[in-house]
Design a protein around this motif. Structure first.
Motif, PDB file in Angstrom:
ATOM      1  N   SER A   1       0.833  -1.192   0.000  1.00 55.34           N
ATOM      2  CA  SER A   1       0.000   0.000   0.000  1.00 55.34           C
ATOM      3  C   SER A   1       0.863   1.234   0.000  1.00 55.34           C
ATOM      4  O   SER A   1       2.015   1.198   0.427  1.00 55.34           O
ATOM      5  N   SER A   2       0.323   2.368  -0.430  1.00 59.12           N
ATOM      6  CA  SER A   2       1.107   3.590  -0.529  1.00 59.12           C
ATOM      7  C   SER A   2       1.456   4.159   0.837  1.00 59.12           C
ATOM      8  O   SER A   2       2.332   4.994   0.949  1.00 59.12           O
ATOM      9  N   THR A   3       0.791   3.714   1.893  1.00 59.85           N
ATOM     10  CA  THR A   3       1.101   4.215   3.224  1.00 59.85           C
ATOM     11  C   THR A   3       2.150   3.358   3.924  1.00 59.85           C
ATOM     12  O   THR A   3       2.673   3.754   4.947  1.00 59.85           O
ATOM     13  N   SER A   4       2.477   2.218   3.392  1.00 53.98           N
ATOM     14  CA  SER A   4       3.485   1.350   3.987  1.00 53.98           C
ATOM     15  C   SER A   4       4.864   1.962   3.830  1.00 53.98           C
ATOM     16  O   SER A   4       5.213   2.489   2.789  1.00 53.98           O
ATOM     17  N   SER A   5       5.685   1.886   4.896  1.00 49.26           N
ATOM     18  CA  SER A   5       7.023   2.467   4.829  1.00 49.26           C
ATOM     19  C   SER A   5       7.934   1.664   3.907  1.00 49.26           C
ATOM     20  O   SER A   5       8.983   2.138   3.527  1.00 49.26           O
ATOM     21  N   ARG A   6       7.552   0.452   3.540  1.00 48.75           N
ATOM     22  CA  ARG A   6       8.379  -0.378   2.674  1.00 48.75           C
ATOM     23  C   ARG A   6       7.695  -0.641   1.335  1.00 48.75           C
ATOM     24  O   ARG A   6       8.031  -1.593   0.644  1.00 48.75           O
ATOM     25  N   ALA A   7       6.752   0.222   0.968  1.00 52.69           N
ATOM     26  CA  ALA A   7       6.024   0.030  -0.288  1.00 52.69           C
ATOM     27  C   ALA A   7       6.951   0.189  -1.484  1.00 52.69           C
ATOM     28  O   ALA A   7       7.827   1.039  -1.482  1.00 52.69           O
ATOM     29  N   ASP A   8       6.761  -0.650  -2.494  1.00 50.95           N
ATOM     30  CA  ASP A   8       7.523  -0.494  -3.729  1.00 50.95           C
ATOM     31  C   ASP A   8       7.146   0.829  -4.377  1.00 50.95           C
ATOM     32  O   ASP A   8       5.986   1.209  -4.410  1.00 50.95           O
ATOM     33  N   ILE A   9       8.148   1.508  -4.892  1.00 45.14           N
ATOM     34  CA  ILE A   9       7.930   2.798  -5.531  1.00 45.14           C
ATOM     35  C   ILE A   9       7.881   2.579  -7.033  1.00 45.14           C
ATOM     36  O   ILE A   9       8.831   2.067  -7.611  1.00 45.14           O
ATOM     37  N   ALA A  10       6.765   2.949  -7.638  1.00 44.07           N
ATOM     38  CA  ALA A  10       6.604   2.779  -9.085  1.00 44.07           C
ATOM     39  C   ALA A  10       6.553   4.151  -9.744  1.00 44.07           C
ATOM     40  O   ALA A  10       5.647   4.934  -9.473  1.00 44.07           O
ATOM     41  N   PHE A  11       7.545   4.434 -10.586  1.00 45.91           N
ATOM     42  CA  PHE A  11       7.581   5.685 -11.324  1.00 45.91           C
ATOM     43  C   PHE A  11       7.168   5.443 -12.765  1.00 45.91           C
ATOM     44  O   PHE A  11       7.460   4.395 -13.324  1.00 45.91           O
ATOM     45  N   THR A  12       6.531   6.449 -13.359  1.00 48.79           N
ATOM     46  CA  THR A  12       6.262   6.384 -14.792  1.00 48.79           C
ATOM     47  C   THR A  12       7.583   6.575 -15.531  1.00 48.79           C
ATOM     48  O   THR A  12       8.579   7.023 -14.952  1.00 48.79           O
ATOM     49  N   GLU A  13       7.587   6.265 -16.807  1.00 46.77           N
ATOM     50  CA  GLU A  13       8.794   6.460 -17.616  1.00 46.77           C
ATOM     51  C   GLU A  13       9.235   7.922 -17.575  1.00 46.77           C
ATOM     52  O   GLU A  13      10.419   8.223 -17.420  1.00 46.77           O
ATOM     53  N   ARG A  14       8.303   8.847 -17.706  1.00 46.20           N
ATOM     54  CA  ARG A  14       8.654  10.269 -17.702  1.00 46.20           C
ATOM     55  C   ARG A  14       9.169  10.699 -16.331  1.00 46.20           C
ATOM     56  O   ARG A  14      10.109  11.481 -16.233  1.00 46.20           O
ATOM     57  N   GLU A  15       8.571  10.175 -15.262  1.00 47.97           N
ATOM     58  CA  GLU A  15       9.083  10.478 -13.920  1.00 47.97           C
ATOM     59  C   GLU A  15      10.513   9.981 -13.763  1.00 47.97           C
ATOM     60  O   GLU A  15      11.356  10.668 -13.171  1.00 47.97           O
ATOM     61  N   ARG A  16      10.811   8.806 -14.319  1.00 50.76           N
ATOM     62  CA  ARG A  16      12.194   8.293 -14.266  1.00 50.76           C
ATOM     63  C   ARG A  16      13.138   9.214 -15.026  1.00 50.76           C
ATOM     64  O   ARG A  16      14.264   9.467 -14.588  1.00 50.76           O
ATOM     65  N   GLN A  17      12.684   9.741 -16.153  1.00 51.35           N
ATOM     66  CA  GLN A  17      13.524  10.667 -16.932  1.00 51.35           C
ATOM     67  C   GLN A  17      13.773  11.960 -16.159  1.00 51.35           C
ATOM     68  O   GLN A  17      14.898  12.459 -16.120  1.00 51.35           O
ATOM     69  N   GLY A  73      13.864  -0.800  -4.607  1.00 54.44           N
ATOM     70  CA  GLY A  73      12.711   0.038  -4.918  1.00 54.44           C
ATOM     71  C   GLY A  73      11.838   0.359  -3.735  1.00 54.44           C
ATOM     72  O   GLY A  73      10.647   0.588  -3.881  1.00 54.44           O
ATOM     73  N   THR A  74      12.414   0.390  -2.531  1.00 56.29           N
ATOM     74  CA  THR A  74      11.630   0.698  -1.343  1.00 56.29           C
ATOM     75  C   THR A  74      12.144   1.956  -0.671  1.00 56.29           C
ATOM     76  O   THR A  74      13.313   2.303  -0.778  1.00 56.29           O
ATOM     77  N   ASN A  75      11.239   2.643   0.030  1.00 57.43           N
ATOM     78  CA  ASN A  75      11.611   3.779   0.858  1.00 57.43           C
ATOM     79  C   ASN A  75      12.341   3.268   2.098  1.00 57.43           C
ATOM     80  O   ASN A  75      12.128   2.130   2.516  1.00 57.43           O
ATOM     81  N   PRO A  76      13.148   4.116   2.734  1.00 59.70           N
ATOM     82  CA  PRO A  76      13.781   3.702   3.981  1.00 59.70           C
ATOM     83  C   PRO A  76      12.725   3.531   5.077  1.00 59.70           C
ATOM     84  O   PRO A  76      11.648   4.123   5.006  1.00 59.70           O
TER      85      PRO A  76
END
Length: 85
Positions: A1-17, A73-76
């Motif tokens: 879930s987006s509130t989990s401190s260990r949630a996988d972070i998914a960026f769009t291609e443009r966000e990665r750029q 791909g996780t937040n600290p």
């Protein structure tokens, strides 16, 4: 879930750029020129990146993105974000 401190972070291609240009320390104006975007679009992508990383500024976003890249791909964990040992 987006509130989990260990949630996988998914960026769009443009966000990665955009994130790659942030890692180079570029200004919004230069990012916009390099990626052929408006400065408002760049600001929007940076806001999305910061929200996903739970960063309060672009420098923190860069640091947290590097942490995520090195840690699958996780937040600290929250205690690291707060600067606690």
């Amino acid at each position: 879930s987006s509130t989990s401190s260990r949630a996988d972070i998914a960026f769009t291609e443009r966000e990665r750029q955009v994130l790659a240009t942030l890692l180079r320390g570029l200004s919004n104006k230069v990012i916009a020129h390099e990626l052929n975007l408006s400065q408002n679009t760049v600001k929007s992508h940076i806001s999305h990146i910061m929200r996903k990383l739970r960063a309060t500024n672009r420098t923190e976003a860069v640091i947290l993105s590097q942490y995520a890249a090195a840690n699958g791909g996780t937040n600290p964990p929250r205690d690291l974000e707060a600067g606690e040992p």
